[in-house]
Scaffold this motif. Sequence first.
Motif, PDB file in Angstrom:
ATOM      1  N   UNK A  10      -0.574 -20.580  18.447  1.00  0.00           N
ATOM      2  CA  UNK A  10      -0.563 -20.674  17.307  1.00  0.00           C
ATOM      3  C   UNK A  10      -0.318 -19.523  16.309  1.00  0.00           C
ATOM      4  N   UNK A  11       0.969 -19.283  15.765  1.00  0.00           N
ATOM      5  CA  UNK A  11       1.154 -18.260  14.699  1.00  0.00           C
ATOM      6  C   UNK A  11       1.282 -18.566  13.293  1.00  0.00           C
ATOM      7  N   UNK A  12       0.272 -17.886  12.464  1.00  0.00           N
ATOM      8  CA  UNK A  12       0.165 -18.313  10.990  1.00  0.00           C
ATOM      9  C   UNK A  12       0.949 -17.321  10.263  1.00  0.00           C
ATOM     10  N   UNK A  13       1.507 -17.540   9.342  1.00  0.00           N
ATOM     11  CA  UNK A  13       2.469 -16.756   8.424  1.00  0.00           C
ATOM     12  C   UNK A  13       2.227 -16.973   7.116  1.00  0.00           C
ATOM     13  N   UNK A  14       1.991 -15.781   6.615  1.00  0.00           N
ATOM     14  CA  UNK A  14       1.478 -15.778   5.172  1.00  0.00           C
ATOM     15  C   UNK A  14       1.271 -14.390   4.379  1.00  0.00           C
ATOM     16  N   UNK A  15       0.867 -14.490   3.092  1.00  0.00           N
ATOM     17  CA  UNK A  15       0.681 -13.003   2.636  1.00  0.00           C
ATOM     18  C   UNK A  15      -0.473 -12.269   3.254  1.00  0.00           C
ATOM     19  N   UNK A  16      -0.283 -11.113   3.066  1.00  0.00           N
ATOM     20  CA  UNK A  16      -1.037 -10.203   3.743  1.00  0.00           C
ATOM     21  C   UNK A  16      -1.320  -9.005   3.025  1.00  0.00           C
ATOM     22  N   UNK A  17      -2.326  -8.240   3.362  1.00  0.00           N
ATOM     23  CA  UNK A  17      -2.846  -6.944   2.769  1.00  0.00           C
ATOM     24  C   UNK A  17      -2.136  -6.000   3.485  1.00  0.00           C
ATOM     25  N   UNK A  18      -1.887  -4.772   2.719  1.00  0.00           N
ATOM     26  CA  UNK A  18      -1.132  -3.739   3.584  1.00  0.00           C
ATOM     27  C   UNK A  18      -2.116  -3.386   4.735  1.00  0.00           C
ATOM     28  N   UNK A  19      -3.210  -3.219   4.638  1.00  0.00           N
ATOM     29  CA  UNK A  19      -4.235  -2.921   5.539  1.00  0.00           C
ATOM     30  C   UNK A  19      -4.111  -3.614   7.066  1.00  0.00           C
ATOM     31  N   UNK A  20      -3.422  -4.776   6.820  1.00  0.00           N
ATOM     32  CA  UNK A  20      -3.223  -5.664   7.788  1.00  0.00           C
ATOM     33  C   UNK A  20      -2.179  -5.466   8.426  1.00  0.00           C
ATOM     34  N   UNK A  21      -1.229  -4.880   8.158  1.00  0.00           N
ATOM     35  CA  UNK A  21       0.100  -4.485   8.738  1.00  0.00           C
ATOM     36  C   UNK A  21       0.566  -3.263   9.193  1.00  0.00           C
ATOM     37  N   UNK A  22      -0.317  -2.111   8.727  1.00  0.00           N
ATOM     38  CA  UNK A  22       0.279  -0.804   9.028  1.00  0.00           C
ATOM     39  C   UNK A  22       0.017  -0.568  10.461  1.00  0.00           C
ATOM     40  N   UNK A  23      -0.782  -1.120  11.209  1.00  0.00           N
ATOM     41  CA  UNK A  23      -0.652  -0.855  12.762  1.00  0.00           C
ATOM     42  C   UNK A  23       0.521  -1.174  13.291  1.00  0.00           C
ATOM     43  N   UNK A  24       0.761  -2.419  13.018  1.00  0.00           N
ATOM     44  CA  UNK A  24       2.101  -2.999  13.795  1.00  0.00           C
ATOM     45  C   UNK A  24       3.506  -2.338  13.163  1.00  0.00           C
ATOM     46  N   UNK A  25       3.173  -2.143  11.910  1.00  0.00           N
ATOM     47  CA  UNK A  25       4.554  -1.111  11.383  1.00  0.00           C
ATOM     48  C   UNK A  25       4.809   0.013  12.245  1.00  0.00           C
ATOM     49  N   UNK A  26       3.462   0.846  12.252  1.00  0.00           N
ATOM     50  CA  UNK A  26       3.609   2.074  12.810  1.00  0.00           C
ATOM     51  C   UNK A  26       3.957   1.798  14.244  1.00  0.00           C
ATOM     52  N   UNK A  27       3.564   0.988  15.181  1.00  0.00           N
ATOM     53  CA  UNK A  27       3.701   0.917  16.544  1.00  0.00           C
ATOM     54  C   UNK A  27       5.157   0.621  16.548  1.00  0.00           C
ATOM     55  N   UNK A  28       5.960  -0.302  15.887  1.00  0.00           N
ATOM     56  CA  UNK A  28       7.176  -0.665  16.057  1.00  0.00           C
ATOM     57  C   UNK A  28       8.332  -0.037  15.352  1.00  0.00           C
ATOM     58  N   UNK A  29       8.078   0.498  14.038  1.00  0.00           N
ATOM     59  CA  UNK A  29       9.015   1.160  13.522  1.00  0.00           C
ATOM     60  C   UNK A  29       8.840   2.626  13.395  1.00  0.00           C
ATOM     61  N   UNK A  30       7.767   3.262  13.380  1.00  0.00           N
ATOM     62  CA  UNK A  30       7.408   4.585  13.531  1.00  0.00           C
ATOM     63  C   UNK A  30       6.549   5.240  14.768  1.00  0.00           C
ATOM     64  N   UNK A  31       6.985   4.640  15.727  1.00  0.00           N
ATOM     65  CA  UNK A  31       6.298   5.221  16.987  1.00  0.00           C
ATOM     66  C   UNK A  31       6.611   6.570  17.107  1.00  0.00           C
ATOM     67  N   UNK A  32       5.574   7.579  17.598  1.00  0.00           N
ATOM     68  CA  UNK A  32       5.778   8.808  17.840  1.00  0.00           C
ATOM     69  C   UNK A  32       5.674   9.595  16.758  1.00  0.00           C
ATOM     70  N   UNK A  33       5.480   9.038  15.575  1.00  0.00           N
ATOM     71  CA  UNK A  33       5.195   9.667  14.156  1.00  0.00           C
ATOM     72  C   UNK A  33       3.964   9.683  13.864  1.00  0.00           C
TER      73      UNK A  33
END
Length: 153
Positions: A10-33
């Motif tokens: 089950x995947x829930x989709x909804x509003x989020x806090x910045x702290x909840x998304x940074x790790x994924x954003x970093x891993x996928x979009x800014x890998x190596x930086x």
Amino acid sequence: MPEIMVGGIAVRIGPAKLAEIIDLRHAVLREGLPRSEAIFKGDEAPTSLHFAAFADGRCVGCATFHLNEWQGKPAYQLRGMATAPEFRSAGIGTEMLLLAEEELRKAGPIRQLWCNARTPAVNFYKKQGWKVVSEEFVIPTAGPHFRMTKTLT
């Protein structure tokens, strides 16, 4: 909060806090930086909206909309949209955008959206009703992109 099933999870989709998304954003979009490169100017603004997909408590999808401008008029800029590799092509991105568009309509009168879409993601955005409005260009830290727009109805 919308929920979809992906491979029995089950995947829930909804509003989020910045702290909840940074790790994924970093891993996928800014890998190596440095991780700080995954935090964008405007992320903490009260007018910014963050959305995420969560599976078993882990963020597996994210998207952010910053209040910005397009051609001198107020618009929301989509930034930092990402999906964990093992959850791609399962409808998570589509569901995040649908929810975000619904929330943006409620937020006020601004209907113009724009983004700098990575070249491999252009067809995904086209399927969601976005239009290419530029030639391909390169962002040094992120590779080739096209500018795209969508007007909410």
